[in-house]
Motif scaffolding. Structure first.
Motif, mmCIF file in Angstrom:
data_model
loop_
_atom_site.group_PDB
_atom_site.id
_atom_site.type_symbol
_atom_site.label_atom_id
_atom_site.label_comp_id
_atom_site.label_asym_id
_atom_site.label_seq_id
_atom_site.Cartn_x
_atom_site.Cartn_y
_atom_site.Cartn_z
ATOM 1 N N UNK A 50 3.076 -0.538 -5.795
ATOM 2 C CA UNK A 50 2.934 0.151 -6.916
ATOM 3 C C UNK A 50 2.177 -0.417 -7.976
ATOM 4 N N UNK A 51 1.873 -1.812 -7.951
ATOM 5 C CA UNK A 51 0.980 -2.604 -8.843
ATOM 6 C C UNK A 51 -0.127 -3.517 -8.151
ATOM 7 N N UNK A 52 -1.179 -2.692 -7.460
ATOM 8 C CA UNK A 52 -1.890 -3.170 -6.658
ATOM 9 C C UNK A 52 -2.828 -4.382 -6.954
ATOM 10 N N UNK A 53 -2.701 -4.251 -8.593
ATOM 11 C CA UNK A 53 -3.837 -5.246 -9.274
ATOM 12 C C UNK A 53 -3.026 -6.556 -9.410
ATOM 13 N N UNK A 54 -1.828 -6.849 -9.347
ATOM 14 C CA UNK A 54 -0.850 -7.974 -9.454
ATOM 15 C C UNK A 54 -1.242 -9.099 -8.344
ATOM 16 N N UNK B 41 -0.228 -12.820 -6.218
ATOM 17 C CA UNK B 41 1.002 -13.322 -5.733
ATOM 18 C C UNK B 41 1.881 -13.908 -6.927
ATOM 19 N N UNK B 42 1.460 -14.528 -7.732
ATOM 20 C CA UNK B 42 2.234 -15.377 -8.875
ATOM 21 C C UNK B 42 2.720 -14.244 -9.677
ATOM 22 N N UNK B 43 2.248 -13.208 -10.095
ATOM 23 C CA UNK B 43 2.510 -12.026 -10.922
ATOM 24 C C UNK B 43 3.638 -11.087 -10.117
ATOM 25 N N UNK B 44 3.345 -11.184 -8.685
ATOM 26 C CA UNK B 44 4.517 -10.361 -7.968
ATOM 27 C C UNK B 44 5.744 -11.218 -8.267
#
Lengths: 211, 267
Positions: A100-104, A106-109
């Motif tokens: 759903x948020x492909x721009x994030x 690893x750390x942001x995920x």
């Protein structure tokens, strides 16, 4: 001489009766509660959720092995019991965020993993895996035995905008047989056993008094 | 008069003798209580992660523990004590006066002593499985059946040996004791084979033991015995062949008993 079929049916009846009585006896064995209580008190941040590791280490429960969950909180919370291992659930969450948020990165995920909105989305996407969904405020206690062997993960979610003080207590419960599954077969066996055994018993009684 | 009627007469007389009231009822009670009290779904939790087939195997295996022992006691009592008594007291002479071949008389006796006991054992086991874990039993019925096939192989082998011994000695008491010793010997044999296998770092003792008691090969196939997994992890086909081999042994022993009863035994 009594017809042989009365003897045969009588013996079949007595066996059904005995099996039914044995089942009834087994179903009367009370629940045993695990001596170990797993307690966890923490502050749950606004719009966050927390996975709770179950007390039996494996997180697997069955119709013979259930849970007693007690939650004390100073505000409204959502309590879920999910039929998934915590690792599997975290996997779902990571996949959902990545999709759903492909721009994030690893750390942001990882940072978004504990957001209550992610949990809500996953609960909707995997509604068949939701074993329990309760709104909790103040003191709450529930007992749960799954219908089949399954993983069980306790999740508490704080959808509000203020931090919440939460205390979760979990105890393991054990039963010899799931009572609700045994009662009907036991009654059926006892009743059919009595019906079959009656003519045989009456015949035996007559023979006894004649002799 | 056809052959069915005398066969049924012998069968009914054997049933009356083997299952006098309330022997069968007591065994039914023990089977039921034993099955449910020992049905520990918690014990299979370690298996859950491996595969659902392994769960089905472990569930059926754990459920059958005590009832299998009760089953063995019942069949040994019926064969050794029942048949032995018939031979000792001359009842067999009366049974052989029916217009039946000797092997038919023995078949009727075995149907009563073994068949009915097996029916009760399997009936209660299957009932318990469906009651406790239908979600496991339904999709893996084949695995459950295979588990029972493997589990029953050694008790049937013991029963065959006791039958041969009872026919040979024409006495039940010694055969009964021998049967009980033989049944417990399987555990000793299994432990010994595992010990030797580890000591010599070879799976040959395990394979030899699996021919007599194929539950070992099933355990290793489904990963229920982690300690021996390094030595031997049989494939499914291999496991099937060990179960097959054990039943060839069972059939051979029963054939010996039948042959002796039919041709050599003097009554």
């Amino acid at each position: 001489m009594k017809p042989r079929w009365i003897n045969l049916l009588g013996r079949i009846g007595s066996i059904l009766l005995v099996i039914g009585l044995a089942l009834a006896l087994v179903s009367r064995i009370p629940l045993s509660v695990s001596r170990v209580t797993s307690t966890n008190r923490f502050i749950l941040g606004p719009e966050k959720y927390s996975l709770y590791i179950s007390p039996n280490y494996t997180g697997v429960y069955s119709p013979q092995m259930g849970l007693r969950i007690s939650v004390t909180t100073n505000n409204s919370l959502q309590l879920y019991l999910l039929s998934a291992h915590p690792l599997r659930f975290t996997g779902w969450a990571k996949t959902w965020i990545a999709e759903n948020f492909p721009n994030l990165n690893e750390a942001q995920i990882s940072m978004g993993l504990n957001n209550a909105s992610v949990l809500e989305a996953l609960v909707q996407a995997h509604s068949t895996d939701v074993l329990l969904n309760e709104e909790v405020k103040g003191n709450f206690s529930t007992t749960y035995f799954p219908q089949k062997i399954t993983n069980a993960t306790i999740v508490v979610s704080n959808p509000s905008l203020i931090p919440v003080d939460v205390n979760v207590e979990v105890k393991g419960l054990f039963t010899v047989v799931p009572r609700e599954r045994v009662v009907t077969p036991a009654i059926t066996l006892i009743v059919s056993g009595i019906v079959l055994v009656l003519p045989w018993t009456i015949g035996k009684g007559r023979d006894y008094f004649r002799s | 008069m056809g052959k069915a009627e005398p066969f049924l007469e012998v069968l009914i007389s054997s049933l009356n003798e083997d299952y006098r009231f309330p022997i069968f009822e007591i065994f039914a009670f023990l089977y039921t209580v034993g099955t449910f009290v020992l049905a520990n779904l918690a014990s299979i939790i370690g298996q859950f992660i491996k595969s659902e087939e392994a769960v089905a195997f472990t569930l059926a295996y754990s459920l059958a523990g005590l009832p299998a022992f009760i089953f063995v006691i019942l069949i040994l009592k019926n064969i050794a004590y029942g048949l032995g008594n018939d031979l000792e007291k001359g009842i067999m002479q009366t049974l052989l006066s029916y217009p039946l071949k000797r092997r038919s008389v023995l078949t009727a006796k075995l149907l009563s002593s073994l068949g009915v006991a097996l029916l009760l054992f399997l009936g209660i086991q299957v009932f318990a499985l469906f009651l406790l874990a239908p979600d496991i039993v339904f999709p893996y019925m084949g695995t459950v059946l295979l588990t029972y096939l493997a589990l029953l192989s050694y008790p049937l082998l013991t029963a065959g040996l006791v039958l041969a011994l009872t026919s040979f000695l024409k006495r039940g008491s010694i055969a009964l004791i021998a049967g009980i010793v033989l049944y417990f010997a399987s555990n000793i044999l299994s432990s010994l084979s595992q010990f030797i296998a580890r000591a010599i770092d070879s799976n040959l003792p395990l394979k030899a033991s699996a021919i007599i008691d194929p539950t070992l090969s099933l355990q290793l196939h489904y990963g229920a015995n982690i300690q021996l997994a390094e030595l031997w992890t049989p494939s499914f086909t291999e496991t099937l062949s060990y179960i097959g081999a054990s039943y060839v042994l069972v059939i051979f022993v029963f054939m010996l008993g039948y042959l002796y009863f039919e041709r050599k035994m003097e009554i």
